[in-house]
Design an enzyme around this catalytic site. Structure first.
Site, PDB file in Angstrom:
ATOM      1  N   SER A 144      32.570  48.984  62.108  1.00 42.11           N
ATOM      2  CA  SER A 144      32.568  47.765  61.335  1.00 42.11           C
ATOM      3  C   SER A 144      32.146  46.243  61.952  1.00 42.11           C
ATOM      4  CB  SER A 144      34.092  47.007  61.424  1.00 42.11           C
ATOM      5  OG  SER A 144      34.385  46.690  60.771  1.00 42.11           O
ATOM      6  N   ASN A 146      27.144  38.475  69.641  1.00 39.19           N
ATOM      7  CA  ASN A 146      27.260  37.900  68.236  1.00 39.19           C
ATOM      8  C   ASN A 146      28.391  37.193  68.507  1.00 39.19           C
ATOM      9  OD1 ASN A 146      28.867  39.141  66.154  1.00 39.19           O
ATOM     10  ND2 ASN A 146      28.647  40.907  68.021  1.00 39.19           N
ATOM     11  N   LEU A 167      34.155  36.577  62.283  1.00 37.24           N
ATOM     12  CA  LEU A 167      34.381  37.024  61.262  1.00 37.24           C
ATOM     13  C   LEU A 167      34.740  36.601  59.442  1.00 37.24           C
ATOM     14  CD1 LEU A 167      38.387  38.702  62.678  1.00 37.24           C
ATOM     15  CD2 LEU A 167      36.107  40.391  61.872  1.00 37.24           C
ATOM     16  N   CYS A 184      38.493  42.388  67.875  1.00 35.84           N
ATOM     17  CA  CYS A 184      37.275  41.093  67.893  1.00 35.84           C
ATOM     18  C   CYS A 184      37.589  39.834  69.084  1.00 35.84           C
ATOM     19  CB  CYS A 184      37.778  40.680  66.859  1.00 35.84           C
ATOM     20  SG  CYS A 184      36.092  40.298  65.923  1.00 35.84           S
ATOM     21  N   THR A 209      33.065  45.857  71.027  1.00 38.45           N
ATOM     22  CA  THR A 209      31.289  44.443  71.573  1.00 38.45           C
ATOM     23  C   THR A 209      32.043  44.302  72.973  1.00 38.45           C
ATOM     24  OG1 THR A 209      32.284  42.516  70.720  1.00 38.45           O
ATOM     25  CG2 THR A 209      30.444  44.198  69.659  1.00 38.45           C
ATOM     26  N   GLY A 241      25.427  47.264  71.824  1.00 38.52           N
ATOM     27  CA  GLY A 241      23.950  48.156  71.912  1.00 38.52           C
ATOM     28  C   GLY A 241      24.007  48.984  72.907  1.00 38.52           C
ATOM     29  N   THR A 284      24.699  48.639  65.969  1.00 38.40           N
ATOM     30  CA  THR A 284      23.709  47.571  66.539  1.00 38.40           C
ATOM     31  C   THR A 284      22.294  48.469  65.926  1.00 38.40           C
ATOM     32  OG1 THR A 284      24.792  46.845  68.104  1.00 38.40           O
ATOM     33  CG2 THR A 284      22.241  46.607  67.700  1.00 38.40           C
TER      34      THR A 284
END
Lengths: 334, 284
Positions: free
Chosen positions: A36, A84, A88, A156, A221, A245, A295
């Site tokens: 997502s 990043n 949202l 998030c 992340t 990543g 990523t």
């Protein structure tokens, strides 16, 4: 599960390989999906290659309200990864359901709709609207294109209301999942997306499953930061952001394995630093049934398609005619 | 639709029309334009589709830097299938690309053409490049029907990018440098009012640093003429449109704040400068 030998005799070139996967109640044509926030709703990538090749699309999170997101710069590159903070940005659930979902349904690909919110009530309301829209069709079910379920973005770290990261603790995570479950009814599959930025992911995972989740997405992340040694300025406007990543791949692998061990049989979508077909197989081995490119799509827009195309060859090399046989196939080092 | 052969996954991915194509390409050094490197990307599908103002993204290989870098297209020749790019080796990725491409021909992933193009207008125009932003503008000038008056600005002579063909394709060429080491001392905006008076130009085309674009926009507004600006912002996804990092606030639709965050890579890079809500940017 777990009974496959470490490496079997290779299968001949061209031998058929069944890539289909069971993800709880969902039957996916293959395990390759999208993380997502790394794929939009698929339109931009579909302008380059046919996204209906994917096992499933996980769309960018939608919220109750329109969000313009955070100031720029929103991204900075770090060793083998990036940080990043987007905030949202999205057009709001109603607009998304009116414009993006019909397009996705027309592409004939299973869609997991990612929902996010600032409060338990927000999550429930967004989920209710998505479910209402989804049930206007033929109703969700195995192998149906269109909405096959929800991903609940519990983790998030970028929302402006900092400190409210539900996924860091079991009880708030469970509250959200219970509310979403109550909002959508007993049938629609719900996947809770968790963070590894917490003391015990298995504890959060157990709470989320007990609260009515169908499965889990692991991991979001990791919260990180960069700073310019010369100017002293943070790398991004929000100071902190999500690290993604290949840099986080070992963490994701550990978490999927750990949760798979703690909660055997839990349907898991893996996410975190995946960029090759070999990575896909690693995540299947530690217990995932779907594997998300995130990523990697930024690095190479063709990567999900190309790596999907490499899976049959790797399966034949391992002597496996059903990719699903690799799920959970981690063997003791001897 | 797939555009070419290449084993399990086609070597060229893209759709019919003029949208972006993802492929691999031979990348080689062509020469220098001032302190900047000009490189050639052998990508026929991109060369056929590209228009001035658009960009492409190139892989930078060989380290732990992952993300492709966006580059404005400085020229495209459908005949030879070659696209050229001019860039400054300023960061880790571009420095490495610069070093490698001077030594060897590279085989790199490339995606393009991406983003919006300049819209052609008739009649005389003023074309303004800041730093290596001048590179794509001689290509633009060559495609326009009317006279293009080029203004190239830089901090100093050592930072000047004046493409060789500028004098061939532009009706006039003016140079400004902040320190006066080449051309007239000052900013590009110091020479443009006279140029507008003399030429009767009704449009400014611009490519360069964001503060320069902002100053040009103010100038264009005061003269009631149009300004098409090629903007820039950090991009994670190489400009495909999926990452939402490269946003710029544009007043292009009604809304609570009067602007919406739009993607420089899809809704830009070329935008009508009047739409930019500069007060909501870090260049405010």
């Amino acid at each position: 599960m777990g009974m496959t030998p470490a490496v079997g005799s290779p299968l001949p070139d061209g031998a058929p390989v069944d890539l289909s996967m069971s993800l709880g109640p969902l039957q996916l044509p293959n395990p390759v999906t999208t993380a997502s926030g790394c794929f939009g709703s698929g339109r931009d990538v579909d302008a380059i290659w046919d996204i209906s090749a994917l096992g499933m699309v996980v769309a960018k999170s939608v919220t109750l309200e329109v969000r313009e997101g955070l100031p720029t710069p929103r991204m900075t590159e770090t060793p083998s990864g990036m940080i990043n903070a987007i905030g949202l940005q999205n057009p709001g659930v109603d607009q998304w359901l009116a414009t993006e979902l019909p397009w996705l349904e027309s592409r004939g690909v299973p869609v997991l709709v990612s929902v996010a919110g600032n409060s338990v009530e927000d999550f429930a309301e967004v989920a209710r609207r998505v479910a209402a829209c989804a049930s206007e069709g033929a109703g969700h079910g195995p192998a149906r294109a269109g909405v096959v379920g929800l991903e609940v973005n519990l983790s998030c770290p970028n929302v402006e209301n900092r400190g409210l990261v539900f996924a860091c603790r079991p009880a708030p995570s469970a509250d959200v999942i219970a509310a979403v479950r109550a909002a959508v009814g007993p049938d629609l599959p719900i996947f809770g997306k968790l963070t590894a930025d917490t003391t015990s992911v298995p504890e959060v995972a157990a709470a989320v499953m007990d609260a009515g989740a169908t499965g889990l997405t692991l991991i979001n992340t990791l919260l990180g930061m960069d700073v310019d040694w010369r100017t002293g300025r943070p790398g991004i406007a929000n100071t902190y952001g999500g690290l993604s990543g290949p840099a986080i791949r070992p963490v994701a692998l550990r978490v999927v394995h750990q949760v798979g061990q703690a909660l055997p049989g839990t349907p898991i979508i893996a996410s975190g630093g995946i960029r090759t077909a070999e990575d896909v197989i690693c995540f299947l081995r530690v217990g995932a049934s779907a594997v998300a490119f995130g990523t990697a799509v930024f690095v190479d827009v063709a990567s999900p398609l190309r790596e999907l195309g490499r899976l049959p060859g790797l399966a034949r090399e391992l002597g496996v005619s059903r990719l699903a046989d690799l799920v959970g196939a981690v063997h003791p080092r001897t | 639709m797939t555009l070419g052969p290449g084993g399990t996954t086609p070597a060229v991915l893209g759709r019919a029309g003029d949208g972006p194509v993802a492929t691999r390409a031979r990348v080689s050094w062509v020469g220098d334009v001032g302190p900047y490197a000009r490189i050639a990307v052998a990508a026929p599908w991109i060369a056929r589709r590209a228009r001035p103002g658009q960009f492409l993204s190139l892989e930078v290989s060989g380290s732990d830097a992952l993300l492709p870098r966006p580059f404005s297209i400085a020229g495209a020749d459908p005949g030879s299938g070659v696209v050229t790019v001019v860039f400054a080796a300023v960061g880790e990725g571009t420095r490495r690309l610069d070093e490698q491409v001077r030594r060897d021909t590279l085989d790199l992933r490339v995606t393009g053409p991406l983003g919006t193009a300049y819209t052609a207008v008739d009649g005389p125009v003023v074309v303004v490049g800041g730093g290596y932003g001048a590179a794509p503008l001689t290509w633009l000038a060559a495609t326009l029907s009317g006279d293009a008056h080029l203004v190239v600005g830089a901090a100093a002579a050592s930072k000047l990018c004046l493409p060789e063909q500028a004098h061939d394709v532009c009706a006039s060429v003016a140079v400004t440098t902040v320190d006066g080491s080449a051309g007239r001392q000052g900013m590009v905006t110091d020479v443009i009012p006279d140029l507008l008076d003399r030429t009767g130009a009704g449009t400014i085309y611009a490519c360069g640093p964001m503060p320069m674009l902002r100053a040009l926009g103010e100038l264009a507004a005061s003269r009631r003429i149009a300004c098409q600006a090629a903007t820039e912002e950090h991009m994670a996804c190489g400009g495909v449109g999926v990452c939402m990092t490269c946003v710029l606030p544009l007043r292009d639709a009604p809304g609570e704040r009067g602007w919406h965050q739009r993607r420089v890579c899809v809704e830009g890079p070329v935008v009508d400068e009047r739409l930019i809500a500069w007060e909501a940017t870090r260049w405010a």
